[in-house]
Design a protein around this motif. Sequence first.
Motif, short mmCIF file in Angstrom:
data_model
loop_
_atom_site.label_atom_id
_atom_site.label_comp_id
_atom_site.label_asym_id
_atom_site.label_seq_id
_atom_site.Cartn_x
_atom_site.Cartn_y
_atom_site.Cartn_z
N MET A 152 20.86 23.29 12.22
CA MET A 152 21.76 22.99 13.32
C MET A 152 21.05 23.04 14.67
O MET A 152 21.37 22.29 15.56
N SER A 153 20.06 23.88 14.78
CA SER A 153 19.40 24.04 16.08
C SER A 153 18.63 22.78 16.48
O SER A 153 18.62 22.42 17.65
N ARG A 154 18.00 22.13 15.52
CA ARG A 154 17.31 20.88 15.86
C ARG A 154 18.32 19.79 16.19
O ARG A 154 18.04 18.91 16.98
N ARG A 155 19.48 19.85 15.57
CA ARG A 155 20.52 18.87 15.92
C ARG A 155 20.90 19.03 17.39
O ARG A 155 21.06 18.05 18.11
N LYS A 156 21.03 20.26 17.82
CA LYS A 156 21.37 20.49 19.23
C LYS A 156 20.26 19.97 20.14
O LYS A 156 20.53 19.41 21.20
N ALA A 157 19.02 20.11 19.71
CA ALA A 157 17.90 19.58 20.49
C ALA A 157 17.97 18.06 20.55
O ALA A 157 17.73 17.46 21.60
N ARG A 158 18.31 17.44 19.43
CA ARG A 158 18.45 15.97 19.40
C ARG A 158 19.63 15.53 20.26
O ARG A 158 19.56 14.52 20.96
N GLU A 159 20.70 16.29 20.19
CA GLU A 159 21.89 15.96 20.97
C GLU A 159 21.60 16.08 22.47
O GLU A 159 22.01 15.24 23.26
N ALA A 214 16.46 8.52 18.13
CA ALA A 214 16.14 8.62 16.69
C ALA A 214 14.98 7.70 16.32
O ALA A 214 14.10 8.09 15.54
N ALA A 215 14.96 6.50 16.88
CA ALA A 215 13.86 5.58 16.58
C ALA A 215 12.54 6.15 17.07
O ALA A 215 11.52 6.05 16.38
N TYR A 216 12.56 6.77 18.24
CA TYR A 216 11.32 7.40 18.72
C TYR A 216 10.85 8.46 17.72
O TYR A 216 9.68 8.50 17.35
N GLU A 217 11.77 9.30 17.30
CA GLU A 217 11.40 10.36 16.36
C GLU A 217 10.83 9.77 15.06
O GLU A 217 9.81 10.22 14.56
N ILE A 218 11.49 8.76 14.54
CA ILE A 218 11.06 8.14 13.28
C ILE A 218 9.68 7.49 13.42
O ILE A 218 8.82 7.64 12.56
N LEU A 219 9.48 6.79 14.50
CA LEU A 219 8.28 5.98 14.65
C LEU A 219 7.07 6.73 15.19
O LEU A 219 5.94 6.39 14.86
N TYR A 220 7.30 7.73 16.02
CA TYR A 220 6.18 8.29 16.77
C TYR A 220 5.91 9.78 16.56
O TYR A 220 4.82 10.24 16.91
N ASN A 271 23.40 3.86 11.58
CA ASN A 271 22.75 3.99 10.28
C ASN A 271 22.06 2.69 9.87
O ASN A 271 20.90 2.69 9.45
N ALA A 272 22.76 1.58 10.00
CA ALA A 272 22.21 0.29 9.58
C ALA A 272 20.94 -0.06 10.35
O ALA A 272 19.93 -0.46 9.75
N ILE A 273 20.97 0.12 11.66
CA ILE A 273 19.80 -0.23 12.48
C ILE A 273 18.64 0.72 12.20
O ILE A 273 17.49 0.28 12.03
N LEU A 274 18.91 2.00 12.14
CA LEU A 274 17.83 2.97 11.92
C LEU A 274 17.22 2.82 10.52
O LEU A 274 16.01 2.99 10.35
N ASP A 275 18.04 2.49 9.53
CA ASP A 275 17.50 2.23 8.18
C ASP A 275 16.53 1.06 8.21
O ASP A 275 15.49 1.08 7.54
N LYS A 276 16.85 0.02 8.97
CA LYS A 276 15.96 -1.14 9.07
C LYS A 276 14.66 -0.76 9.79
O LYS A 276 13.58 -1.21 9.40
#
Length: 134
Positions: free
Chosen positions: A1-8, A86-92, A122-127
Amino acid sequence: MSRRKARETAFKVVFQVDQVQADAKKAFDYLVLHDKLAEKNQGFSWDLIQGTLEKQAEIDQMIASYSREWALDRMSSVDRNIMRVAAYEILYLEDSQAVVAIDEAIEIAKKYGDEGSGSFVNAILDKILGEKNG
């Protein structure tokens, strides 16, 4: 949950920068106090913010390429900014768990977006993840 708060928190700052050209550091400092973001998660959140803002043009191009029916400037600013972070986290981010980043982005979208936000994000991030794993 704590990382979720950081993402939020990262989403909220990037959203403010996008909407009212807020100073990212001032917005972050305010939210750290207001939302009581734990010190151990502040670095992660700030990394997401800085990275997202630095790579925003590249990220936006990728989001736009997968959301053909919605121009970037016409999509919900909530959805757009959640996907940016989220895209930044996924990609970099090297230590990123992409599936977790996507799941948490969906939950943040459900909290702040409209009825279809979770599915759209969800759809965009999955792609984006699919392209990364290519």
